[in-house]
Design an enzyme around this catalytic site. Structure first.
Site, short mmCIF file in Angstrom:
data_model
loop_
_atom_site.label_atom_id
_atom_site.label_comp_id
_atom_site.label_asym_id
_atom_site.label_seq_id
_atom_site.Cartn_x
_atom_site.Cartn_y
_atom_site.Cartn_z
N HIS A 73 0.84 -1.22 0.00
CA HIS A 73 0.00 0.00 0.00
C HIS A 73 0.87 1.26 0.00
O HIS A 73 0.40 2.32 0.41
CB HIS A 73 -0.94 0.04 1.21
CG HIS A 73 -1.68 -1.24 1.46
ND1 HIS A 73 -2.96 -1.47 1.03
CD2 HIS A 73 -1.29 -2.38 2.08
CE1 HIS A 73 -3.34 -2.69 1.38
NE2 HIS A 73 -2.33 -3.27 2.01
N LYS A 104 15.96 22.00 -10.13
CA LYS A 104 15.27 20.80 -10.59
C LYS A 104 16.15 19.82 -11.36
O LYS A 104 16.99 20.21 -12.17
CB LYS A 104 14.09 21.19 -11.49
CG LYS A 104 12.98 21.86 -10.72
CD LYS A 104 12.14 20.85 -9.96
CE LYS A 104 10.92 20.51 -10.78
NZ LYS A 104 10.11 19.51 -10.12
N GLU A 150 9.53 8.92 -16.45
CA GLU A 150 8.13 9.29 -16.67
C GLU A 150 7.65 8.86 -18.04
O GLU A 150 6.52 8.38 -18.22
CB GLU A 150 7.96 10.80 -16.52
CG GLU A 150 8.25 11.33 -15.13
CD GLU A 150 8.34 12.85 -15.11
OE1 GLU A 150 9.46 13.38 -15.17
OE2 GLU A 150 7.28 13.49 -15.07
N SER A 181 14.89 22.18 -15.37
CA SER A 181 13.72 23.03 -15.54
C SER A 181 14.16 24.37 -16.08
O SER A 181 15.24 24.85 -15.73
CB SER A 181 13.01 23.23 -14.20
OG SER A 181 12.20 24.40 -14.24
#
Ligand code: ARG
Length: 459
Positions: free
Chosen positions: A157, A284, A291, A278
């Site tokens: 979980h 970043k 992704e 970024s």
């Protein structure tokens, strides 16, 4: 003439819209090498069986090689009016060698031709997927071996469950990609029957030798039923099915990398080579490769569903619907290979953060099960009661804002009087993982045994 291909029957050429919906050359040009290989095998067989002359076959062979080099060197002009790769190659062959080209299509149809070409293409993709998976599995084994006994939290979980080892977590993916490897090999073996010679649907009256063409093209045998041979796209669906499951595995791993590389986890450092920055936030470092790998399953599974829908309900034998098979498979194959290669690179480059993994391993009362097991083993308590006692101790630690090993012996004994100091041995994460010695468990010894087993498998 009204039509370069079947002008005999047709008085008028196709409407522009007809040509647009009908032509497949825009994408099936990717089958050029397979189409020419199939034609060469067919031509050689026609000569060997005496259906055409040796000199015609020789002219075809030479001509097909010329056409192939024209295509490979980008000198070939593809024509939409000629519909597809098969007619484009044959028409050009006619220009190159003249009359013998007209005999190439003897005892053959575009239906068995396209099935053969596409199978050859998919077969190459299965081989490429196999190579990609093997490389990724090897990369995971390197990671697993380096951190076979490093502790980290195991989750259910996405909540802390029990400590596991980094090596064990890496090896979980080895098992998954290992099954993908099995599916790919299995599909390749089952699909390796040659459709060529099934002709349009019924076979042919020419004395062709299907064993010969099958062998020349690296198939195990000719497909045994001509209707099935031209109607079958199972091989493409099996590829898409195996690709979908593999992409699903890749996406789960990618998701973990996204989580693990966040500032809140810091379990792994991803390399600059597989991250992006970024344009506004200077700090970043985004896990874009992970992704995108995570997203690829969408289009690959989409291709799988799309082709299933195209094929469902099609009567035997060939229907033009089946031309819709290629773009789905091309797109899925391209993206699967890209995702495999990107994951391979990320895994090779990533640096697991041992200290952060270990610090996290003990958080969230991860050794509560070890404590309950100790109560069973040492005090002879029934497990359900041990579960309850441990639950009370966890609640106490939570109230105090500390971890289980930080509770004093007095505090423990206030919950159950028989607990003694030896309990602290099992509350440490290293003891916890070392105790999971059941076959396939997370103990470093078990993990190393699995690494050794996989190395043997890959030899
Ligand atoms: N371009 C066609 C395809 O991809 C080739 C087969 C055409 N056969 C036919 N009977 N029209 O399916």
């Amino acid at each position: 003439t009204s039509n370069q291909m079947w002008g005999g029957r047709f008085a008028a050429g196709p409407d522009a819209i007809m040509e647009a919906i009908n032509a497949s050359i825009g994408f099936d040009k990717r089958l050029a090498a397979q189409d020419i290989a199939g034609s060469r095998a067919h031509a050689a067989m026609l000569a060997a069986t005496g259906i055409i002359s040796d000199s015609d076959a020789e002219a075809m062979r030479e001509g097909l090689l010329t056409v192939l080099s024209e295509i490979e060197e980008g000198r070939f002009e593809f024509s939409t009016a000629l519909e597809d790769i098969h007619m484009n190659v044959e028409a050009r062959l006619k220009e190159v060698v003249g009359e013998p080209a007209g005999r190439l299509h003897t005892g053959r149809s575009r239906n068995d031709q396209v099935a053969t070409d596409f199978k050859l293409w998919v077969r190459d993709q299965l081989d490429a997927a196999e190579a990609g998976l093997l490389s990724l599995i090897r990369a995971l084994l390197v990671q697993a071996e380096a951190g076979a006994d490093w502790v980290m939290p195991g989750f259910t979980h996405l909540q802390t469950a029990q400590p596991v080892t980094w090596g064990h977590h890496m090896m979980a993916y080895v098992e998954m990609f290992g099954r993908d490897l099995g599916r790919v090999r299995d599909a390749r073996e089952r699909m390796n029957e040659c459709p060529l010679g099934a002709a349009a649907l019924a076979g042919t009256s020419f004395p062709i030798d299907r064993e010969m063409t099958a062998k020349a093209l690296g198939f195990d045998r000719p497909a045994a039923n001509s209707l099935d041979a031209v109607s079958d796209r199972d091989f493409a669906l099996e590829f898409l099915g195996a690709a979908s499951i593999c992409a699903m595995h890749l996406s789960r791993f990618a998701e973990e990398l996204v989580i693990w590389s966040s500032a809140q986890f810091r379990f792994v450092a991803l390399s600059d080579r597989f991250s992006t920055g970024s344009s506004i936030m200077p700090q970043k470092k985004n896990p874009d490769a992970a992704e995108l790998i995570r997203a690829k399953v969408g289009r690959i599974f989409g291709a799988n569903v799309a082709l299933m829908m195209v094929m469902k309900g099609l009567p035997l034998a060939y229907s033009k619907d089946m031309q819709e098979d290629k773009e789905q498979v091309f797109d899925a194959a391209d993206n699967l290979m890209l995702a495999l290669a990107a994951m391979d690179g990320m895994v090779r480059d990533m640096v697991p953060q041992r200290a952060a993994l270990e610090a996290a391993a003990g958080a969230g009362f991860s050794t509560a099960t070890d404590l309950a097991d100790w109560l069973v083993r040492v005090l002879g308590m029934p497990f359900r009661e041990a579960h309850h006692v441990t639950g009370s101790l966890v609640a106490m630690a939570e109230r105090k804002g500390c971890d289980l090993p930080e509770l004093s012996l007095e505090e423990m004994q206030s919950v159950h009087g028989e607990i003694d100091a030896s309990v602290y041995d099992v509350l440490g994460v290293h003891n916890s993982v070392a105790s999971r010695m059941s076959y396939g468990g997370t103990a470093p010894e078990q993990v190393r045994a699995q690494i050794a087993r996989w190395k043997e498998i890959l030899e």
